[in-house]
Design a protein around this motif. Structure first.
Motif, mmCIF file in Angstrom:
data_model
loop_
_atom_site.group_PDB
_atom_site.id
_atom_site.type_symbol
_atom_site.label_atom_id
_atom_site.label_comp_id
_atom_site.label_asym_id
_atom_site.label_seq_id
_atom_site.Cartn_x
_atom_site.Cartn_y
_atom_site.Cartn_z
ATOM 1 N N GLY A 126 0.825 -1.210 0.000
ATOM 2 C CA GLY A 126 0.000 0.000 0.000
ATOM 3 C C GLY A 126 0.857 1.257 0.000
ATOM 4 N N GLN A 127 0.567 2.166 0.939
ATOM 5 C CA GLN A 127 1.319 3.418 1.004
ATOM 6 C C GLN A 127 2.779 3.212 1.384
ATOM 7 N N PHE A 128 3.120 2.011 1.839
ATOM 8 C CA PHE A 128 4.500 1.727 2.240
ATOM 9 C C PHE A 128 5.303 1.027 1.138
ATOM 10 N N CYS A 129 4.734 0.919 -0.053
ATOM 11 C CA CYS A 129 5.497 0.358 -1.180
ATOM 12 C C CYS A 129 6.724 1.232 -1.444
ATOM 13 N N GLN A 130 7.825 0.584 -1.801
ATOM 14 C CA GLN A 130 9.089 1.291 -1.968
ATOM 15 C C GLN A 130 9.595 1.157 -3.409
ATOM 16 N N PRO A 131 10.036 2.271 -4.016
ATOM 17 C CA PRO A 131 10.556 2.186 -5.388
ATOM 18 C C PRO A 131 11.789 1.293 -5.488
ATOM 19 N N GLU A 132 12.620 1.279 -4.432
ATOM 20 C CA GLU A 132 13.806 0.402 -4.455
ATOM 21 C C GLU A 132 13.387 -1.060 -4.563
ATOM 22 N N ALA A 133 12.323 -1.424 -3.833
ATOM 23 C CA ALA A 133 11.846 -2.803 -3.881
ATOM 24 C C ALA A 133 11.356 -3.160 -5.279
ATOM 25 N N ARG A 134 10.630 -2.249 -5.930
ATOM 26 C CA ARG A 134 10.153 -2.513 -7.288
ATOM 27 C C ARG A 134 11.311 -2.694 -8.251
ATOM 28 N N ASP A 135 12.287 -1.780 -8.169
ATOM 29 C CA ASP A 135 13.430 -1.860 -9.081
ATOM 30 C C ASP A 135 14.215 -3.158 -8.856
ATOM 31 N N ASN A 136 14.449 -3.495 -7.588
ATOM 32 C CA ASN A 136 15.248 -4.686 -7.290
ATOM 33 C C ASN A 136 14.487 -5.967 -7.597
ATOM 34 N N PHE A 137 13.163 -5.951 -7.412
ATOM 35 C CA PHE A 137 12.369 -7.119 -7.766
ATOM 36 C C PHE A 137 12.466 -7.387 -9.271
ATOM 37 N N ARG A 138 12.455 -6.322 -10.052
ATOM 38 C CA ARG A 138 12.571 -6.490 -11.505
ATOM 39 C C ARG A 138 13.946 -7.013 -11.906
ATOM 40 N N VAL A 139 14.992 -6.505 -11.230
ATOM 41 C CA VAL A 139 16.342 -7.015 -11.499
ATOM 42 C C VAL A 139 16.405 -8.509 -11.209
ATOM 43 N N LEU A 140 15.878 -8.905 -10.049
ATOM 44 C CA LEU A 140 15.935 -10.309 -9.651
ATOM 45 C C LEU A 140 15.046 -11.180 -10.521
ATOM 46 N N ALA A 141 13.888 -10.656 -10.927
ATOM 47 C CA ALA A 141 12.987 -11.416 -11.785
ATOM 48 C C ALA A 141 13.631 -11.677 -13.147
ATOM 49 N N LYS A 142 14.404 -10.685 -13.623
ATOM 50 C CA LYS A 142 15.041 -10.830 -14.936
ATOM 51 C C LYS A 142 16.258 -11.739 -14.875
ATOM 52 N N LYS A 143 17.105 -11.548 -13.859
ATOM 53 C CA LYS A 143 18.355 -12.287 -13.799
ATOM 54 C C LYS A 143 18.227 -13.583 -13.024
ATOM 55 N N GLY A 144 17.326 -13.616 -12.047
ATOM 56 C CA GLY A 144 17.219 -14.767 -11.164
ATOM 57 C C GLY A 144 17.951 -14.500 -9.863
ATOM 58 N N PHE A 145 17.288 -14.795 -8.755
ATOM 59 C CA PHE A 145 17.844 -14.512 -7.433
ATOM 60 C C PHE A 145 19.189 -15.208 -7.241
ATOM 61 N N ARG A 146 19.225 -16.483 -7.542
ATOM 62 C CA ARG A 146 20.448 -17.269 -7.307
ATOM 63 C C ARG A 146 21.617 -16.705 -8.106
ATOM 64 N N ASP A 147 21.413 -16.479 -9.393
ATOM 65 C CA ASP A 147 22.501 -15.969 -10.227
ATOM 66 C C ASP A 147 22.947 -14.586 -9.773
ATOM 67 N N ALA A 148 21.985 -13.747 -9.372
ATOM 68 C CA ALA A 148 22.337 -12.396 -8.942
ATOM 69 C C ALA A 148 23.180 -12.419 -7.677
ATOM 70 N N ILE A 149 22.817 -13.255 -6.711
ATOM 71 C CA ILE A 149 23.579 -13.335 -5.468
ATOM 72 C C ILE A 149 24.944 -13.972 -5.718
ATOM 73 N N TYR A 150 24.972 -15.043 -6.496
ATOM 74 C CA TYR A 150 26.257 -15.669 -6.814
ATOM 75 C C TYR A 150 27.215 -14.655 -7.433
ATOM 76 N N GLU A 151 26.692 -13.863 -8.378
ATOM 77 C CA GLU A 151 27.539 -12.889 -9.052
ATOM 78 C C GLU A 151 28.008 -11.807 -8.093
ATOM 79 N N SER A 152 27.121 -11.415 -7.174
ATOM 80 C CA SER A 152 27.454 -10.343 -6.244
ATOM 81 C C SER A 152 28.563 -10.725 -5.284
ATOM 82 N N VAL A 153 28.604 -12.003 -4.867
ATOM 83 C CA VAL A 153 29.643 -12.428 -3.919
ATOM 84 C C VAL A 153 30.811 -13.115 -4.623
ATOM 85 N N GLY A 154 30.764 -13.168 -5.974
ATOM 86 C CA GLY A 154 31.854 -13.785 -6.712
ATOM 87 C C GLY A 154 31.950 -15.273 -6.488
#
Length: 321
Positions: A126-154
């Motif tokens: 609702g009123q507590f929706c966050q733009p960062e959450a929307r942007d990051n959800f789209r990043v993760l939806a496109k790349k995949g959570f596992r691949d994104a985290i693996y890449e982030s920690v090398g």
């Protein structure tokens, strides 16, 4: 190539004026500075701090999700996150798992709960929706959570797993067929236990040598039941540890090998006495007490054999990272 996530303004640095953070590879690091990491079994996760950052909320908001997760009358926020999980086929008894890294307790939020919480703050708060959450959800939806985290920690799963199995593989190459004909070694015939432990994130090393525990317990059983009169004499044989093991200083070791005629009795004993009878549980409890393994891995190993979990002291629900 690196993953790019959007952080709230409170976590931006002078070099991140646009609200975007370039997460570069961190060689050999399992938890990056922004709260992304990988468990021993390759499971990606976010810490409380990392999940809060990707959701664009304060750390305390994620902490209350954990503390309120099991309340008899859950808050609407908890119910909505549970609905998201159920939609994807998940039902979690707790919001996080506790892991230990560098002598610090970390609250790890696995992929399922992390994605559900980010989705909640992206679209359902609702009123507590966050733009960062929307942007990051789209990043993760496109790349995949596992691949994104693996890449982030090398983290490269194949390389990581190969290195973690190295000690076991090297021991196999040295001693797997070293028992004389007509006899079996405890190392070889208990390899299934070692593999199950590794699949649970407890890998063989100079400190984790389950066949020593099994060998001592079986040797006691052998003597107590005078099995030599039934199956014949056992023999000592030469057993070598890899040269990077501290045990290699006294190579060759001379453990017992046992008549093949007693192999069926050993397999029954391993299943009924060692694993189901409590010795395996005691071994894991001892390794946990010595801080050679962490509680989630121990519980996973017990679950693999359908054994009840160890009772561990609950940590303070405050975030430690």
């Amino acid at each position: 190539m690196v993953s790019v996530f959007r952080l709230p303004a409170s976590l931006q640095t002078d070099n991140d004026q646009q609200g975007w953070l370039d997460l570069s590879d961190l060689d050999g690091v399992r938890i990056d500075p922004f709260g992304m990491g990988v468990l021993n079994d390759g499971t990606p996760f976010l810490t409380q701090r990392g999940l809060a950052a990707l959701c664009g909320v304060k750390n305390a908001h994620i902490g209350t999700i954990s503390s309120q997760w099991s309340e008899p009358l859950p808050k609407p926020r908890i119910n909505k996150i549970r609905d998201i999980l159920a939609r994807d086929g998940h039902e979690l008894p707790t919001a996080h798992v506790q892991v230990r890294a560098n002598n610090r307790v970390i609250y790890a939020y696995r992929e399922e709960i992390s994605l559900a919480v980010i989705e909640y703050y992206a679209f359902d708060a609702g009123q507590f929706c966050q733009p960062e959450a929307r942007d990051n959800f789209r990043v993760l939806a496109k790349k995949g959570f596992r691949d994104a985290i693996y890449e982030s920690v090398g983290y490269t799963p194949e390389q990581g797993l190969t290195e973690k199995w190295r000690a076991f593989h090297d021991r196999i190459s040295l001693v797997y067929h070293s028992a004389p004909d007509g006899f079996f070694s405890i190392f070889k015939e208990s390899a299934e236990v070692t593999v199950t432990l590794g699949q649970s994130g407890i890998y063989s090393s100079e400190n984790i040598v389950p066949d020593i525990s099994i060998g001592k317990c079986w040797g006691q059983f052998w003597r107590d039941h005078d099995l030599e009169k039934i199956y014949g004499h056992r023999l000592e044989y030469k057993h070598y540890y890899p040269d990077y093991f501290p045990q290699s200083v006294s190579n060759p070791q001379t453990p017992w090998c046992y008549p093949e005629s007693s192999l069926g009795e050993f397999k029954r004993w391993l299943r009924e006495d060692y694993i189901r009878g409590g010795k395996f549980r005691n071994y894991l409890g001892g390794q946990l007490q010595k801080k050679q393994i962490d509680a989630p891995a121990a519980q996973q190993a017990l679950a693999a054999y359908k054994l009840p979990p160890l009772l561990t002291k609950a940590a303070n629900p405050a975030d430690h990272i």
